[in-house]
Design a protein around this motif. Structure first.
Motif, PDB file in Angstrom:
ATOM      1  N   UNK A 100       0.857  -1.195   0.000  1.00 21.06           N
ATOM      2  CA  UNK A 100       0.000   0.000   0.000  1.00 21.06           C
ATOM      3  C   UNK A 100       0.891   1.242   0.000  1.00 21.06           C
ATOM      4  N   UNK A 101       0.566   2.198  -0.865  1.00 20.22           N
ATOM      5  CA  UNK A 101       1.394   3.392  -1.046  1.00 20.22           C
ATOM      6  C   UNK A 101       0.584   4.667  -0.822  1.00 20.22           C
ATOM      7  N   UNK A 102       1.276   5.785  -0.764  1.00 24.46           N
ATOM      8  CA  UNK A 102       0.620   7.090  -0.639  1.00 24.46           C
ATOM      9  C   UNK A 102       0.063   7.477  -2.018  1.00 24.46           C
ATOM     10  N   UNK A 103      -1.059   6.869  -2.369  1.00 25.65           N
ATOM     11  CA  UNK A 103      -1.682   7.118  -3.662  1.00 25.65           C
ATOM     12  C   UNK A 103      -0.894   6.493  -4.811  1.00 25.65           C
ATOM     13  N   UNK A 145       5.960  13.816  -6.623  1.00 26.85           N
ATOM     14  CA  UNK A 145       6.418  12.828  -5.655  1.00 26.85           C
ATOM     15  C   UNK A 145       5.261  12.282  -4.832  1.00 26.85           C
ATOM     16  N   UNK A 146       4.400  13.169  -4.342  1.00 25.13           N
ATOM     17  CA  UNK A 146       3.300  12.688  -3.480  1.00 25.13           C
ATOM     18  C   UNK A 146       1.964  13.346  -3.790  1.00 25.13           C
ATOM     19  N   UNK A 147       1.937  14.217  -4.765  1.00 19.07           N
ATOM     20  CA  UNK A 147       0.771  15.019  -5.144  1.00 19.07           C
ATOM     21  C   UNK A 147       0.332  15.932  -4.008  1.00 19.07           C
ATOM     22  N   UNK A 148      -0.099  15.391  -2.877  1.00 20.85           N
ATOM     23  CA  UNK A 148      -0.477  16.240  -1.750  1.00 20.85           C
ATOM     24  C   UNK A 148      -0.563  15.371  -0.510  1.00 20.85           C
ATOM     25  N   UNK A 149      -0.517  15.992   0.649  1.00 24.60           N
ATOM     26  CA  UNK A 149      -0.751  15.258   1.888  1.00 24.60           C
ATOM     27  C   UNK A 149      -2.226  14.850   1.922  1.00 24.60           C
ATOM     28  N   UNK A 174      -5.302   9.287  -0.756  1.00 26.06           N
ATOM     29  CA  UNK A 174      -3.914   8.825  -0.918  1.00 26.06           C
ATOM     30  C   UNK A 174      -3.756   7.359  -0.537  1.00 26.06           C
ATOM     31  N   UNK A 175      -4.557   6.529  -1.181  1.00 30.02           N
ATOM     32  CA  UNK A 175      -4.388   5.084  -1.018  1.00 30.02           C
ATOM     33  C   UNK A 175      -4.152   4.472  -2.385  1.00 30.02           C
ATOM     34  N   UNK A 176      -2.943   4.055  -2.618  1.00 27.32           N
ATOM     35  CA  UNK A 176      -2.594   3.359  -3.844  1.00 27.32           C
ATOM     36  C   UNK A 176      -1.858   2.089  -3.500  1.00 27.32           C
TER      37      UNK A 176
END
Lengths: 404, 404
Positions: free
Chosen positions: A103-106, B274-278, A253-255
């Protein structure tokens, strides 16, 4: 104090800047009270997402599950990985162990992570041309040299891919992997045909390359078929970057990454220092959403129909107002790519459209790996309402006719 | 399929592996039904966090605010940046424009981001020795060469820092910045004295270096004073990596960077790919938590007292059971560093403690930038209950006396 001397060398300011300029101008106009119609977002429609249900899930989980406010293992909550494994088997047609799901941050986090563990500075990466700008930028930040392969209505031109690979091999350039968004491609909106998918896998096998399959829009398909590359992959060449962003909402932000063997091991070792873990409350909301069947109830049976209607409204409006113009006709995803006459400047057109007509669109040029897309404009139909789409396209057509 | 040949060269497997082994073994033992007392986490206590309130905030926001499921600007929700600006003025004693606050995916995301925009492969970075292992790993992944400066009860030994800087300058090594956790340091638990803070800023100025101040534990201070470096910084040399993780819960992933000028600009350009957004829902929860005064009501007036009690229980238990042993006495943070007799192997002790006595601790060695901390053990007092702390230390003392 001057900080330049402290900055690292890596970075690509130019592409990001071009796009950022347009978005910044939009924000400024809005701050001055100007009402704008936005056909620019990469977001789903918050009104097609069951927000009250998600809110109730959040409340339940935060109240009842102490772990919901804590760190999770870097690869994600075990129950969520199991649920996604079942989900992928059911809706994507392939079986993958929960142990191979991280599971990643989006989806953005998934792609950045893959770039970080695969790309050494100077490595070559093949992408579609055009492709998703943030992935291009993330890979370029890591020192990748991007080679784009043109796209037509059936997706990546695999004949040109083969040509490009032969050419690079002759030059001694080492290609690490092919990055593709086969379904509902961003920004083109096209979906790769089954024959091309088969050919792509064969070429990757022949040249011994990995494929990174960005499946962001796989659950935004309105008609037709689109077997995921991963479901056709006998050799373990396909690494998947997936997300629930288009279904649950982009803000959660769930990828995930699906990877095996040493790729998985390396991700597991490197992920924790980078992001520690994906947001826990989002993971729990995703878990309960899938577990309780809300994907079927709210997304498949309702949300998708809403997006399909909006796509139809946009295509009809384009056909009616600009019958001779060129644009793509997506069966999946969120975007239509619209082309100004050859030689026209999409960036200037987007600026003028915003200032004179109050319509925000995204210039297509920055999504290209070369100069070939300067006349392209990316239009989003997933976020705006149907009236906004109709009005937005009407105004776009007005400016188009004033100019060309 | 063998994937090694596709992997990028950057990475530091060794340190992460050492620690991961212990945590993996703990997970295995737990999966086999063994009950373990954990003094290992880097988490706050979920029972000292007002989870029902946070759940209610989440429900309200998701139901009422359509934007709560969408992407946010890469630098965060404007209202949250304003709220954090007020919060920092009130509780950290410095004024910073909301424009200079960039919301990140937790403190980890903040530090990774700073590493990415500051570190070129081969750059030297100064840290405390020992320092937070994930930051060391993140910086090393980016190619940094880490130079550690010893820590005593007053924090970083600034006299040795000066010596180290002179030595590196003589060798022609280019130092980019000094990374420090001045308050409640992880893993040492010590807080830098005011004199050392002043000296650190003077040295940074003299050598023209940036300071990255990790303020993760600033809101976990139980007594004494600890003026943030940023509040003492006249020259703009201090870049802050902050977080609400220890207050709201580590799972929300809401942190921030405070940066100015070109550093800020470069972050803004590089962050989105990198993360788009928090995570948006976490940002809204943080916003409402701060806005409605819950930080005062639940953290300052209740949570902190609970953590202080637990610290006292741990220190008393150590003093009672191991009156001759060496350990730190934190006035802030979550950790006590405990030292086995010189020459003892903390990794082996931690393993044995888990297997024989059912107590999980974190070996301190991997936090060191050299071999000097092999006998160290990091103990956490924030997450376990008071009875667990007492029982855990009792068992640790038993093994200690069996061995030494």
């Amino acid at each position: 104090m001057r900080y330049e001397k402290f900055l690292a060398g890596r970075a690509n300011w130019v592409k990001g800047s071009a796009l950022a300029e347009v978005m910044k101008k939009a924000a400024e106009l809005r701050a001055r009270g100007k009402e704008l119609i936005s056909l620019s977002a990469g977001d789903p429609d918050p009104n097609l997402i069951p927000r009250e249900i998600l809110g109730e899930l959040a409340r339940e989980v935060l109240s009842n599950v102490p772990a919901s406010v804590m760190y999770t293992p870097a690869n994600g909550i075990p129950e969520l990985r199991e649920e996604i494994s079942r989900f992928l088997e059911r809706y994507e047609g392939y079986k993958v162990s929960p142990e191979d799901i991280i599971i990643t941050v989006g989806g953005t986090g998934a792609l950045d992570l893959l770039g970080r563990i695969l790309i050494d500075p100077g490595d070559a990466v093949i992408t579609e041309n055009p492709s998703y700008i943030n992935t291009l930028l993330a890979f370029e930040q890591l020192g990748a040299k991007i080679y784009g392969v043109p796209v037509d209505g059936e997706g990546m031109r695999v004949d040109l891919l083969e040509e490009k690979l032969r050419e690079l091999r002759a030059k001694g350039v080492k290609v690490k992997f092919i990055y593709t968004i086969p379904t509902g491609q961003n920004p083109m909106g096209v979906t790769m045909s089954h024959e091309r998918r088969k050919a792509l896998l064969e070429i990757a096998s022949e040249h011994d390359l990995l494929i990174v399959e960005d499946s962001a829009y796989n659950f935004m398909r309105y008609e037709g078929e689109a077997t995921p590359l991963k479901a056709m992959d006998d050799e373990g060449r396909v690494i998947v970057a997936g997300t629930l962003s288009k279904v649950l909402g982009t803000g959660f932000r769930v990828g995930w990454v699906i990877a095996h063997g040493e790729v998985k091991q390396k991700i597991l070792m490197e992920k924790s220092p980078i992001d520690f873990c994906a947001p826990t409350i989002s993971q729990y909301i995703a878990l309960e959403y899938l577990r309780r069947g809300y994907f079927e109830e709210y997304h498949l049976k309702r949300g998708l129909l809403g997006y399909k209607e909006k796509r139809d409204v946009m295509l009809s409006a384009l056909e009616e107002n600009l019958p001779d113009a060129e644009f793509t006709r997506p069966i999946a995803g969120m975007f239509v790519m619209f082309f100004l006459p050859s030689g026209a400047d999409g960036m200037a057109f987007a600026s003028e459209l915003m200032e004179k007509k109050g319509v925000v669109v995204v210039p297509g040029g920055p999504f290209y790996t070369d100069e070939s897309g300067k006349n392209a404009i990316r239009l989003n139909f997933s976020r705006p309402g149907k009236e906004e789409i109709e009005e937005g396209i009407k105004r776009l057509a007005e400016l188009y006719r004033e100019k060309f």
